[in-house]
Design a protein around this motif. Sequence first.
Motif, PDB file in Angstrom:
ATOM      1  N   VAL A 213     -13.841  10.808  -4.989  1.00 55.33           N
ATOM      2  CA  VAL A 213     -12.727  10.986  -4.067  1.00 55.33           C
ATOM      3  C   VAL A 213     -11.707   9.654  -4.057  1.00 55.33           C
ATOM      4  O   VAL A 213     -12.233   8.640  -4.074  1.00 55.33           O
ATOM      5  CB  VAL A 213     -13.088  11.214  -2.706  1.00 55.33           C
ATOM      6  N   CYS A 214     -10.458   9.960  -4.403  1.00 53.92           N
ATOM      7  CA  CYS A 214      -9.340   8.895  -4.319  1.00 53.92           C
ATOM      8  C   CYS A 214      -9.319   8.277  -2.744  1.00 53.92           C
ATOM      9  O   CYS A 214      -9.208   8.998  -1.930  1.00 53.92           O
ATOM     10  CB  CYS A 214      -8.257   9.655  -4.692  1.00 53.92           C
ATOM     11  N   LEU A 215      -9.603   7.145  -2.655  1.00 55.34           N
ATOM     12  CA  LEU A 215      -9.504   6.321  -1.493  1.00 55.34           C
ATOM     13  C   LEU A 215      -8.274   6.494  -0.905  1.00 55.34           C
ATOM     14  O   LEU A 215      -7.987   6.232   0.376  1.00 55.34           O
ATOM     15  CB  LEU A 215      -9.869   4.809  -1.852  1.00 55.34           C
ATOM     16  N   ARG A 216      -7.156   6.394  -1.681  1.00 56.00           N
ATOM     17  CA  ARG A 216      -5.891   6.526  -1.258  1.00 56.00           C
ATOM     18  C   ARG A 216      -5.338   7.749  -0.755  1.00 56.00           C
ATOM     19  O   ARG A 216      -4.508   7.732   0.247  1.00 56.00           O
ATOM     20  CB  ARG A 216      -4.738   5.916  -2.258  1.00 56.00           C
ATOM     21  N   ASP A 217      -5.589   8.859  -1.425  1.00 52.16           N
ATOM     22  CA  ASP A 217      -5.282  10.134  -1.158  1.00 52.16           C
ATOM     23  C   ASP A 217      -6.310  11.135  -0.469  1.00 52.16           C
ATOM     24  O   ASP A 217      -5.838  12.146  -0.011  1.00 52.16           O
ATOM     25  CB  ASP A 217      -4.506  10.552  -2.252  1.00 52.16           C
ATOM     26  N   GLN A 218      -7.616  10.819  -0.653  1.00 58.10           N
ATOM     27  CA  GLN A 218      -8.683  11.633  -0.214  1.00 58.10           C
ATOM     28  C   GLN A 218      -8.626  13.027  -0.853  1.00 58.10           C
ATOM     29  O   GLN A 218      -8.999  14.145  -0.558  1.00 58.10           O
ATOM     30  CB  GLN A 218      -8.414  11.811   1.324  1.00 58.10           C
ATOM     31  N   PHE A 235      -9.833   9.192 -12.672  1.00 57.23           N
ATOM     32  CA  PHE A 235      -8.489   8.946 -12.266  1.00 57.23           C
ATOM     33  C   PHE A 235      -7.958   9.751 -11.419  1.00 57.23           C
ATOM     34  O   PHE A 235      -8.570  11.031 -11.223  1.00 57.23           O
ATOM     35  CB  PHE A 235      -7.215   8.882 -13.319  1.00 57.23           C
ATOM     36  N   CYS A 236      -6.835   9.415 -10.229  1.00 58.63           N
ATOM     37  CA  CYS A 236      -6.238  10.328  -9.524  1.00 58.63           C
ATOM     38  C   CYS A 236      -5.041  10.671  -9.907  1.00 58.63           C
ATOM     39  O   CYS A 236      -4.113  10.063 -10.253  1.00 58.63           O
ATOM     40  CB  CYS A 236      -6.093   9.629  -8.244  1.00 58.63           C
ATOM     41  N   GLU A 237      -4.779  12.020 -10.030  1.00 58.30           N
ATOM     42  CA  GLU A 237      -3.495  12.685 -10.541  1.00 58.30           C
ATOM     43  C   GLU A 237      -2.134  12.225  -9.475  1.00 58.30           C
ATOM     44  O   GLU A 237      -1.082  12.379  -9.726  1.00 58.30           O
ATOM     45  CB  GLU A 237      -3.527  14.020 -10.797  1.00 58.30           C
ATOM     46  N   LYS A 238      -2.526  12.258  -8.394  1.00 61.88           N
ATOM     47  CA  LYS A 238      -1.699  12.138  -7.406  1.00 61.88           C
ATOM     48  C   LYS A 238      -1.069  10.643  -7.486  1.00 61.88           C
ATOM     49  O   LYS A 238       0.268  10.628  -7.019  1.00 61.88           O
ATOM     50  CB  LYS A 238      -2.199  12.430  -5.966  1.00 61.88           C
ATOM     51  N   CYS A 239      -1.821   9.647  -7.522  1.00 67.38           N
ATOM     52  CA  CYS A 239      -1.225   8.179  -7.416  1.00 67.38           C
ATOM     53  C   CYS A 239      -1.265   7.418  -8.766  1.00 67.38           C
ATOM     54  O   CYS A 239      -0.832   6.058  -8.449  1.00 67.38           O
ATOM     55  CB  CYS A 239      -2.103   7.608  -6.156  1.00 67.38           C
ATOM     56  N   GLN A 240      -1.685   7.932  -9.410  1.00 70.38           N
ATOM     57  CA  GLN A 240      -1.644   7.136 -10.574  1.00 70.38           C
ATOM     58  C   GLN A 240      -0.559   7.827 -11.724  1.00 70.38           C
ATOM     59  O   GLN A 240      -0.575   9.014 -12.107  1.00 70.38           O
ATOM     60  CB  GLN A 240      -2.915   7.144 -11.693  1.00 70.38           C
TER      61      GLN A 240
END
Length: 248
Positions: A213-218, A235-240
């Motif tokens: 899980v992305c720490l920034r966006d959950q 990777f996180c598609e939302k914040c990268q």
Amino acid sequence: MPEGPQIIILKEQLEQYVGQEILEAKGTVKNIPVQNLKNQILTEIKTYGKVLLLCFPTFTIRIHLMLFGKYAINQELNRELRLGFTFETGEVNFYACDCRLISEHLNQVYDWSTDVMHPSFNQVKVLEKFYCHPERLICDALLDQKILAGVGNGIKNEVLFRTHIHPASLMGQVPEAALKNLIRTCVTFSKEYLSWKQEGTEKENWQVYQQRVCLRDQVPLRKEKIGKPVRSCYFCEKCQVLYSSCVF
Ligand SMILES: [Zn+2]
């Protein structure tokens, strides 16, 4: 595969043998005259990226642990010994690794300024090398030891996450400020990784590598095999940010 910081730890563990004579050398390695190593004195140990360099007065032995290499200090493992040394106060044995003999001066063989763990690391030099490959994926370039020595798959994933860059971004599309930040982060993160490794806390500090899980966006992280050769990218598609003309 050990990354640069782990090779520094191996170097520190072996420093106790510097100045000592090899009393016995053995192993199945074919491209090094093992019997001739007896009585040689280990003068220095260096590292370059993921390789260990055992320096003797007139030559160097380069050891790369590759994907499955192992080493044992003052013990033997139950597997084929590639190369092992007995010194006056102990022994070190290497398994499943690539061993080579270097007869040239190391400054002619290695560009220390691109090693993330080396004091003479030079960000400008690395940036120039990045610019030579505008068509490459950033996740591939980070693992290319000729561009940036010492970064492995774990560090690659972590620095891309920490700098908000999508691993499938094209080198030539990433803004200069973001690339500079990425290179700086490779150095700072590798040094942090070394201290976590020394404390045994490195797994607690992974933010994206082998995480869910992305720490920034959950939101759930993605895990994909990307690059040539393919390696796992988390990777996180939302914040990268994907710097590319095509949609991944
Ligand atoms: Zn995110």
